[in-house]
Design an enzyme around this catalytic site. Structure first.
Site, PDB file in Angstrom:
ATOM      1  N   ASP A  82       0.844  -1.196   0.000  1.00  7.45           N
ATOM      2  CA  ASP A  82       0.000   0.000   0.000  1.00  7.45           C
ATOM      3  C   ASP A  82       0.877   1.243   0.000  1.00  7.45           C
ATOM      4  OD1 ASP A  82      -2.353   1.499   0.152  1.00  7.45           O
ATOM      5  OD2 ASP A  82      -2.362   1.484   2.345  1.00  7.45           O
ATOM      6  N   HIS A 180      -7.167   9.959   4.488  1.00  6.69           N
ATOM      7  CA  HIS A 180      -6.566   8.973   5.384  1.00  6.69           C
ATOM      8  C   HIS A 180      -6.724   9.432   6.833  1.00  6.69           C
ATOM      9  CE1 HIS A 180      -4.012   8.008   1.688  1.00  6.69           C
ATOM     10  NE2 HIS A 180      -4.700   6.914   1.947  1.00  6.69           N
ATOM     11  N   ASN A 230     -10.247   0.508   0.560  1.00  9.03           N
ATOM     12  CA  ASN A 230      -9.189   0.377   1.565  1.00  9.03           C
ATOM     13  C   ASN A 230      -9.687   0.763   2.953  1.00  9.03           C
ATOM     14  OD1 ASN A 230      -7.674  -0.042  -0.753  1.00  9.03           O
ATOM     15  ND2 ASN A 230      -6.003   1.284  -0.116  1.00  9.03           N
ATOM     16  N   ASP A 232      -8.194   0.921   7.013  1.00  9.10           N
ATOM     17  CA  ASP A 232      -7.099   0.811   7.970  1.00  9.10           C
ATOM     18  C   ASP A 232      -7.509   1.362   9.333  1.00  9.10           C
ATOM     19  OD1 ASP A 232      -4.700   0.598   9.307  1.00  9.10           O
ATOM     20  OD2 ASP A 232      -3.606   2.031   8.075  1.00  9.10           O
ATOM     21  N   THR A 233      -7.898   2.638   9.370  1.00  9.40           N
ATOM     22  CA  THR A 233      -8.178   3.315  10.635  1.00  9.40           C
ATOM     23  C   THR A 233      -9.251   2.596  11.450  1.00  9.40           C
ATOM     24  OG1 THR A 233      -7.514   5.453   9.731  1.00  9.40           O
ATOM     25  CG2 THR A 233      -8.910   5.494  11.683  1.00  9.40           C
TER      26      THR A 233
END
Length: 284
Positions: A82, A180, A230, A232-233
């Protein structure tokens, strides 16, 4: 089952109008959580490692853990870099057994981004790897890559068309309003821009920074052509919260398994939720 190429997963998703979840890992427990969720939902899945994850866990550990997980799993799994920012980093991942890579040249001028992407494609496609690139800038922070809200630039549909024609990249990450990290408010996605890009390119579209985006907005983006999402957090939040709850309840606890076990379960639960939102459940 051996690791598969990301493009194999995204082509099917594109045809059947769902998105494959791409979940970032940082340690063994999160890799286990991703695979457990995918198997429970019978979903294809992409395990991602960022620069920060590779620095923290070590590329050999991430590759070995994911390969073991894939070999034991009954669902298809890709291992993806990534936000790779250099040719050298991409090649390191290719040599260590990743099945897919992202080269993020979005900070460069368009033609330089194209040149870097083509250099990567030329090097790794003969090895069987798929390649994701990025056009436009995603806001927020991804490890040590920071883009302020003012600098965050949405992807231009005409540039996206030119980029794909010039590279024939396997997947294209675009900027339509996501960021992000943790959101300060509710993100508003530019769906019309997304639809215009999808009209112009046949390459599977990727949505980064999707943690915190409302489920209905994700479903709308997928209905308009997003094939990879995507996360992640959200995983970090669930993982850390569960660990903290154990420590708050038992401040003298010293057994890491008592913290990491519940954290793994919490991560599995949130990943299962996302898989259902993406519509990839039952698609393995």
């Amino acid at each position: 089952m051996a690791l598969v190429s990301m493009v194999e997963l995204l082509e099917k998703a594109q045809k059947e109008h769902y998105a494959v979840g791409a979940f970032n890992c940082n340690n063994m427990e999160i890799i286990q959580a991703i695979v457990a969720a995918a198997e429970a939902e019978q979903a294809p899945v992409i395990i991602q490692a960022s620069q920060g994850a590779i620095k923290y866990a070590g590329i050999e550990y991430i590759t070995a853990l994911t390969k073991v997980a894939a070999e034991k799993a009954k669902v298809p799994i890709a291992l993806h870099l990534d936000h790779g920012t250099s040719f050298a980093q991409v090649m390191q991942c290719a040599r260590n057994g990743f099945s897919s890579v992202m080269i993020d040249g979005s900070k460069h001028p368009l033609e330089d981004n194209i040149a870097l992407t083509n250099k990567v494609i030329e090097a790794v496609r003969p090895m069987g790897l798929s390649v994701e690139a990025e056009l436009g800038k995603i806001g927020g922070t991804e490890d040590d890559i920071t883009v302020s809200e003012r600098e965050a630039l949405f992807t231009d549909p005409a540039e996206a068309e030119h980029f794909v024609q010039a590279t024939q990249v396997d997947a294209l990450a675009i900027a339509i309003g996501t960021a992000h990290g943790q959101y300060k408010g509710i993100p508003k996605l530019d769906f019309e821009r997304l639809s215009e890009i999808v009209k112009r390119v046949t390459t599977p579209i990727v949505l980064h920074g999707s943690s915190g985006v409302p489920d209905e907005a994700l479903r709308e983006a997928i209905s308009r052509g997003v094939c990879k999402v995507n996360i992640d957090t959200n995983i970090r939040e669930a993982f850390v919260l569960a660990s903290r709850q154990v420590l708050n309840a038992s401040p003298k606890e010293i057994d890491p398994r008592k913290m990491l076990g519940p954290a793994r379960e919490a991560a599995t639960a949130i990943i299962r939720e996302k898989i259902r939102v993406f519509g990839s459940n039952g698609k393995a």
